[in-house]
Write an enzyme that holds these catalytic residues in place. Sequence first.
Site, short mmCIF file in Angstrom:
data_model
loop_
_atom_site.label_atom_id
_atom_site.label_comp_id
_atom_site.label_asym_id
_atom_site.label_seq_id
_atom_site.Cartn_x
_atom_site.Cartn_y
_atom_site.Cartn_z
N ASP A 154 3.23 -2.97 14.15
CA ASP A 154 4.46 -3.51 13.58
C ASP A 154 5.72 -2.88 14.15
O ASP A 154 5.66 -1.89 14.87
CB ASP A 154 4.44 -3.38 12.04
CG ASP A 154 3.95 -2.01 11.57
OD1 ASP A 154 3.98 -1.05 12.37
OD2 ASP A 154 3.54 -1.89 10.40
N HIS B 41 -1.39 -1.64 1.17
CA HIS B 41 -0.92 -2.40 2.33
C HIS B 41 -1.52 -1.85 3.62
O HIS B 41 -1.83 -0.67 3.72
CB HIS B 41 0.61 -2.51 2.38
CG HIS B 41 1.34 -1.26 2.75
ND1 HIS B 41 2.57 -0.93 2.20
CD2 HIS B 41 1.06 -0.26 3.62
CE1 HIS B 41 2.99 0.20 2.73
NE2 HIS B 41 2.10 0.63 3.58
N GLU C 104 2.00 -6.56 2.66
CA GLU C 104 2.07 -6.10 1.27
C GLU C 104 1.15 -6.95 0.39
O GLU C 104 0.68 -8.00 0.81
CB GLU C 104 3.53 -6.21 0.77
CG GLU C 104 4.54 -5.36 1.54
CD GLU C 104 4.41 -3.86 1.28
OE1 GLU C 104 3.58 -3.44 0.45
OE2 GLU C 104 5.14 -3.09 1.93
P1 PGA Z 1 1.77 7.00 5.90
O1 PGA Z 1 1.92 5.46 5.76
O2 PGA Z 1 0.80 7.24 7.00
O3 PGA Z 1 3.16 7.50 6.26
O4 PGA Z 1 1.28 7.51 4.59
C1 PGA Z 1 0.77 4.68 5.75
C2 PGA Z 1 1.13 3.27 5.41
O5 PGA Z 1 2.05 3.08 4.59
O6 PGA Z 1 0.51 2.37 5.96
#
Ligand code: PGA
Length: 245
Positions: free
Chosen positions: A67, A138, A143
């Site tokens: 993304d 997510h 989401e």
């Molecule tokens: P994080 O994010 O690795 O910063 O915990 C993971 C995500 O939200 O997909």
Amino acid sequence: MNVIVANDYKEMSQTASQMIEEQITEKPDSVLGLATGGTPLGTYHELIKGYHEGRADYSLLSTINLDEYVGLAPEHPQSYRHFMDQHLFRLINIDLENTHIPFGKTEDLEQECSRYEKVIDQIGPPDLQLLGIGENGHIGFNEPGTSFDSETHIVHLTDSTREANARFFESMEDVPTKAITMGIRSILKSRKIILLASGERKAEAILQLIQWELDEQFPASSLKSHDDITLIVDKDAYKKVQRKG
Ligand code: PGA
């Protein structure tokens, strides 16, 4: 789903990096699907270390990232392109031409989404996809409520996601309101998937992932329809599952 429970974040990162290095040794021109965020940083650190120790050669590798924020140029310090360059790509011998991330600073978002889906189909799909998981389940920027049939698309970021990411920007107004993300169907095209989770903050999401059947309200549950998933978690992230078991 294979589950590997590591003692801590470092062991989780080492286990993931070993699997990635094995993939590259077996097939030097592999395509890796990569993620940003705090979770994979340790894995990238181990890969860089392994590169310096001669454990892997990245010269033939291609990568496809999940993304990117809409509106941020690649050189913007908070863009995911910048994150990947800074934390991995510029520190190993990968050809930057072979690294793919959606282009966030485009006038034509729909066209960028279809271009990126073609990249996934033509260069990919990834032999191995690395994923993190959000506290709400997510994956990528998909989401709860995202269709399991989704391909690369535009997401309007929720206030809670923007607030969670605001710490990286000067002010809340600077946080982008939209992102381009690979969809759930795009992610599931990968041949193998590794999902990483670390820390107590992710324990509820991991419990739900283990317990839930396929449900669009919990995007990571889509992974249950894939036949080669490895979950690498540390003890803290696996705590609630162990308590139930
Ligand atoms: P994080 O994010 O690795 O910063 O915990 C993971 C995500 O939200 O997909």
